[in-house]
Design a protein around this motif. Structure first.
Motif, short mmCIF file in Angstrom:
data_model
loop_
_atom_site.label_atom_id
_atom_site.label_comp_id
_atom_site.label_asym_id
_atom_site.label_seq_id
_atom_site.Cartn_x
_atom_site.Cartn_y
_atom_site.Cartn_z
N LEU A 1 0.74 -1.47 0.00
CA LEU A 1 0.04 -0.07 0.00
C LEU A 1 0.70 1.30 0.03
CD1 LEU A 1 -3.29 0.77 1.90
CD2 LEU A 1 -1.42 2.16 2.26
N VAL A 2 0.54 2.12 -0.67
CA VAL A 2 0.93 3.56 -0.73
C VAL A 2 0.32 4.55 -0.08
CG1 VAL A 2 2.32 5.33 -2.26
CG2 VAL A 2 2.25 3.00 -3.02
N PRO B 1 -2.80 -0.44 -3.90
CA PRO B 1 -3.71 0.56 -3.37
C PRO B 1 -3.11 1.68 -2.95
CG PRO B 1 -3.85 -1.52 -2.14
CD PRO B 1 -2.81 -1.96 -3.02
N VAL B 2 -3.65 2.77 -3.26
CA VAL B 2 -3.04 4.21 -2.91
C VAL B 2 -4.12 4.72 -1.99
CG1 VAL B 2 -2.15 6.60 -3.70
CG2 VAL B 2 -1.69 4.57 -4.98
N LEU B 3 -3.62 5.28 -0.66
CA LEU B 3 -4.43 6.21 0.06
C LEU B 3 -3.45 7.53 0.16
CD1 LEU B 3 -6.43 6.78 2.36
CD2 LEU B 3 -4.86 5.68 4.03
N ASP C 1 -0.35 13.34 -9.55
CA ASP C 1 0.37 12.86 -10.72
C ASP C 1 0.91 11.66 -10.43
OD1 ASP C 1 -0.64 15.11 -12.02
OD2 ASP C 1 1.32 16.41 -11.52
N VAL C 2 1.50 11.55 -9.29
CA VAL C 2 2.24 10.37 -8.84
C VAL C 2 1.41 9.18 -9.01
CG1 VAL C 2 3.58 9.02 -7.17
CG2 VAL C 2 3.77 11.55 -7.41
N CYS C 3 -0.10 9.34 -8.39
CA CYS C 3 -0.99 8.35 -8.39
C CYS C 3 -1.46 8.01 -9.60
CB CYS C 3 -2.08 8.90 -7.41
SG CYS C 3 -3.35 7.78 -7.26
N ALA C 4 -1.71 8.94 -10.64
CA ALA C 4 -2.18 8.62 -11.83
C ALA C 4 -1.03 7.75 -12.70
CB ALA C 4 -2.46 10.01 -12.50
N ARG C 5 0.36 8.18 -12.41
CA ARG C 5 1.41 7.46 -13.09
C ARG C 5 1.34 5.91 -12.57
NH1 ARG C 5 5.93 11.06 -11.44
NH2 ARG C 5 6.42 9.20 -10.14
N GLY D 1 -6.96 8.15 -9.09
CA GLY D 1 -7.16 6.87 -8.91
C GLY D 1 -6.97 6.07 -7.60
N ALA D 2 -6.93 7.27 -6.62
CA ALA D 2 -6.61 6.72 -5.13
C ALA D 2 -7.63 6.00 -4.78
CB ALA D 2 -6.26 7.99 -4.41
N ASN D 3 -7.33 4.81 -4.06
CA ASN D 3 -8.55 3.98 -3.34
C ASN D 3 -9.41 4.71 -2.41
OD1 ASN D 3 -5.98 2.35 -4.38
ND2 ASN D 3 -7.66 0.65 -4.04
N ASP D 4 -8.38 5.53 -1.59
CA ASP D 4 -9.29 6.51 -0.59
C ASP D 4 -8.30 7.73 -0.10
OD1 ASP D 4 -11.12 7.17 1.28
OD2 ASP D 4 -10.90 5.19 2.56
N PHE D 5 -9.11 8.39 0.55
CA PHE D 5 -8.20 9.60 0.99
C PHE D 5 -8.61 9.94 2.50
CE2 PHE D 5 -9.05 14.34 1.92
CZ PHE D 5 -7.84 14.73 1.49
#
Length: 125
Positions: free
Chosen positions: A50-51, A79-81, A64-68, A97-101
Motif C-alpha cells: 500500500l502507498v 492500493p493508494v491512500l 500525478d504520482v498516483c495517476a502514473r 485513482g486513489a483508493n481512498d483519501f
C-alpha cells in the motif's frame, strides 16, 4: 504473521517519521521517502502492499504520482491512500485513482482503519 508493507511518500520528515513509528506499532513494515520520483522504484524493490501518498510533495502533485501508478501495469493494482490538508482534495485524489483519501490532520485510528479496510479488500480481490 506476514507484515504488510507500506510506503509513505511525504516530504515532511516529521510526518514521515511519526507515521513510520505509529504504523510500526500496528505491525506494518514501513518505508518512508520524501522523493516522489522514487515511488515506483521503491514499490518494486520493497514489494509494497500500500502507498500512503501526500498530495503535495516538494513541488510535485501527488495526484500525478498516483495517476502514473494507475497507468503502470506493474503497479495499477497497488492500493493508494492519499492525504492532504487542502480543502476538497479528496475528489481530486480519487479522480487520480486513489483508493481512498484522508484529510490532514487525521486521527491515527482513522488512518489505521482506512489502511485495514483497503488491505482487506485487496486481499479479497
Amino acid at each position: 504473521m506476514n507484515k504488510n508493507k507500506i510506503l509513505v511518500v511525504d516530504d515532511d520528515s516529521g510526518i514521515g517519521e511519526m507515521l513510520k513509528t505509529l504504523l510500526e506499532f500496528y505491525e506494518y513494515d514501513v518505508t518512508v521517502t520524501a522523493k516522489p520520483e522514487e515511488t515506483e522504484k521503491l514499490i518494486i524493490a520493497e514489494k509494497v502492499d500500500l502507498v500512503l501518498l501526500d498530495m503535495l510533495i516538494s513541488g510535485v502533485n501527488g495526484t500525478d504520482v498516483c495517476a502514473r501508478l494507475r497507468n503502470n501495469p506493474q503497479m495499477e493494482n497497488i492500493p493508494v491512500l492519499m492525504m492532504s490538508a487542502l480543502h476538497d482534495a479528496g475528489t481530486k485524489c480519487r479522480e487520480a485513482g486513489a483508493n481512498d483519501f484522508i484529510a490532514k490532520p487525521f486521527e491515527m485510528d482513522d488512518l489505521v482503519n482506512k489502511i485495514g479496510v483497503i488491505l482487506e479488500s485487496k486481499a479479497k480481490s
